[in-house]
Design a protein around this motif. Structure first.
Motif, short mmCIF file in Angstrom:
data_model
loop_
_atom_site.label_atom_id
_atom_site.label_comp_id
_atom_site.label_asym_id
_atom_site.label_seq_id
_atom_site.Cartn_x
_atom_site.Cartn_y
_atom_site.Cartn_z
N ALA A 1 -0.97 -101.44 -24.98
CA ALA A 1 -2.17 -101.04 -24.24
C ALA A 1 -2.17 -99.55 -23.97
O ALA A 1 -3.20 -98.87 -24.10
CB ALA A 1 -2.26 -101.82 -22.93
N ALA A 2 -1.02 -98.97 -23.62
CA ALA A 2 -0.91 -97.53 -23.38
C ALA A 2 -1.21 -96.76 -24.65
O ALA A 2 -1.94 -95.75 -24.64
CB ALA A 2 0.47 -97.18 -22.84
N PHE A 3 -0.68 -97.22 -25.77
CA PHE A 3 -0.93 -96.55 -27.06
C PHE A 3 -2.42 -96.56 -27.39
O PHE A 3 -2.98 -95.54 -27.80
CB PHE A 3 -0.12 -97.24 -28.17
CG PHE A 3 -0.43 -96.71 -29.53
CD1 PHE A 3 0.08 -95.50 -29.95
CD2 PHE A 3 -1.26 -97.42 -30.41
CE1 PHE A 3 -0.22 -95.00 -31.21
CE2 PHE A 3 -1.57 -96.93 -31.65
CZ PHE A 3 -1.04 -95.71 -32.07
N VAL A 4 -3.06 -97.70 -27.23
CA VAL A 4 -4.49 -97.81 -27.52
C VAL A 4 -5.29 -96.90 -26.59
O VAL A 4 -6.21 -96.20 -27.04
CB VAL A 4 -4.97 -99.29 -27.40
CG1 VAL A 4 -6.48 -99.38 -27.44
CG2 VAL A 4 -4.34 -100.13 -28.50
N LEU A 5 -4.93 -96.87 -25.33
CA LEU A 5 -5.63 -96.01 -24.37
C LEU A 5 -5.48 -94.54 -24.73
O LEU A 5 -6.45 -93.77 -24.72
CB LEU A 5 -5.12 -96.28 -22.96
CG LEU A 5 -5.82 -95.56 -21.82
CD1 LEU A 5 -7.30 -95.94 -21.79
CD2 LEU A 5 -5.16 -95.87 -20.51
N ILE A 6 -4.28 -94.12 -25.08
CA ILE A 6 -4.05 -92.72 -25.48
C ILE A 6 -4.81 -92.40 -26.76
O ILE A 6 -5.43 -91.34 -26.87
CB ILE A 6 -2.53 -92.45 -25.64
CG1 ILE A 6 -1.86 -92.51 -24.27
CG2 ILE A 6 -2.27 -91.11 -26.32
CD1 ILE A 6 -0.35 -92.55 -24.32
N ALA A 7 -4.79 -93.29 -27.73
CA ALA A 7 -5.50 -93.06 -28.98
C ALA A 7 -7.00 -92.94 -28.75
O ALA A 7 -7.66 -92.04 -29.29
CB ALA A 7 -5.20 -94.18 -29.97
N LEU A 8 -7.55 -93.81 -27.93
CA LEU A 8 -8.99 -93.75 -27.64
C LEU A 8 -9.34 -92.46 -26.89
O LEU A 8 -10.37 -91.84 -27.16
CB LEU A 8 -9.43 -94.97 -26.83
CG LEU A 8 -9.49 -96.29 -27.60
CD1 LEU A 8 -9.80 -97.44 -26.65
CD2 LEU A 8 -10.54 -96.22 -28.70
N THR A 9 -8.49 -92.05 -25.96
CA THR A 9 -8.72 -90.81 -25.23
C THR A 9 -8.73 -89.62 -26.18
O THR A 9 -9.59 -88.74 -26.09
CB THR A 9 -7.63 -90.62 -24.14
OG1 THR A 9 -7.64 -91.76 -23.29
CG2 THR A 9 -7.88 -89.36 -23.32
N GLY A 10 -7.79 -89.60 -27.11
CA GLY A 10 -7.74 -88.53 -28.09
C GLY A 10 -8.97 -88.50 -28.97
O GLY A 10 -9.53 -87.43 -29.27
N ILE A 11 -9.43 -89.67 -29.40
CA ILE A 11 -10.62 -89.75 -30.25
C ILE A 11 -11.84 -89.24 -29.48
O ILE A 11 -12.63 -88.44 -30.01
CB ILE A 11 -10.83 -91.20 -30.75
CG1 ILE A 11 -9.73 -91.57 -31.74
CG2 ILE A 11 -12.21 -91.36 -31.38
CD1 ILE A 11 -9.69 -93.04 -32.12
N PHE A 12 -11.98 -89.68 -28.24
CA PHE A 12 -13.12 -89.20 -27.43
C PHE A 12 -13.06 -87.69 -27.20
O PHE A 12 -14.07 -87.00 -27.24
CB PHE A 12 -13.21 -89.94 -26.10
CG PHE A 12 -13.71 -91.35 -26.23
CD1 PHE A 12 -14.89 -91.62 -26.90
CD2 PHE A 12 -13.00 -92.42 -25.69
CE1 PHE A 12 -15.36 -92.91 -27.03
CE2 PHE A 12 -13.46 -93.71 -25.82
CZ PHE A 12 -14.66 -93.96 -26.48
N ALA A 13 -11.85 -87.17 -26.98
CA ALA A 13 -11.71 -85.72 -26.76
C ALA A 13 -12.13 -84.94 -28.00
O ALA A 13 -12.81 -83.93 -27.91
CB ALA A 13 -10.26 -85.40 -26.38
N ILE A 14 -11.74 -85.44 -29.16
CA ILE A 14 -12.13 -84.77 -30.42
C ILE A 14 -13.64 -84.84 -30.61
O ILE A 14 -14.28 -83.86 -30.97
CB ILE A 14 -11.39 -85.41 -31.61
CG1 ILE A 14 -9.89 -85.09 -31.54
CG2 ILE A 14 -11.98 -84.94 -32.93
CD1 ILE A 14 -9.05 -85.88 -32.52
#
Length: 171
Positions: free
Chosen positions: A154-167
């Motif tokens: 869940a933490a990995f998915v949350l970090i990945a989604l945050t990175g995608i949104f930031a980009i």
């Protein structure tokens, strides 16, 4: 689980059967009226001799240019039958049907007399709920043994989604 234990086996309508000398046209009419995809060709003592399916009509009748009103079912039926018994294992037959690419399985008693038919769809109605239950049980067991796997995922998915949104927001 045995074939005879499935509700689909005991609740199914009677198997549509024909004699080998019945003409194809009559069989197609009856199968169309009842929306059957297959019928079993039987001997006078109710023993399966063959099966006719929509595929047989297409490949062995229409493709060969035969007249359905004069062609007997014996000329186009599939004779390489696989026959199950009610106490056979359901999953064993599902695997065989899938591997050997056939969709209808006549079921006979100990004397070889036709007592039913199961389709691949009947088997799948069992396997989907069973597979989903097994997945739930496995997920529950995995979580009970090591909940940190799910927390990490869940933490990995949350970090990945945050990175995608930031980009996406910086574009």
């Amino acid at each position: 689980m045995q074939i005879k234990d499935r509700p689909e086996f005991s609740r199914k309508a009677a198997v549509m059967t024909f004699s080998p000398d019945q003409d194809v046209f009559t069989a197609v009419q009856a199968m169309s009226e009842k929306n059957y995809g297959a019928a079993v060709v039987i001997s006078p003592d109710q023993k399966p001799l063959g099966i006719v399916t929509e595929r047989d009509f297409m490949r062995r009748l229409l493709n060969a240019g035969l007249d359905p009103k004069t062609t007997p079912l014996s000329a186009i039926m599939t004779t390489d039958l696989r026959l199950a018994k009610g106490d056979d294992d359901l999953l064993d037959w599902l695997r065989q049907m899938s591997n050997d690419r056939f969709r209808h399985l006549p079921v006979v008693d100990d004397d070889g007399t036709l007592i039913g038919i199961m389709s691949q769809g009947d088997f799948v109605s069992y396997t989907w709920p069973e597979l989903l239950n097994r997945l739930k049980e496995q997920a529950r067991a995995t979580f009970d043994i090591n909940p940190s796997i799910f927390i990490g995922l869940a933490a990995f998915v949350l970090i990945a989604l945050t990175g995608i949104f930031a980009i996406l927001l910086t574009r």
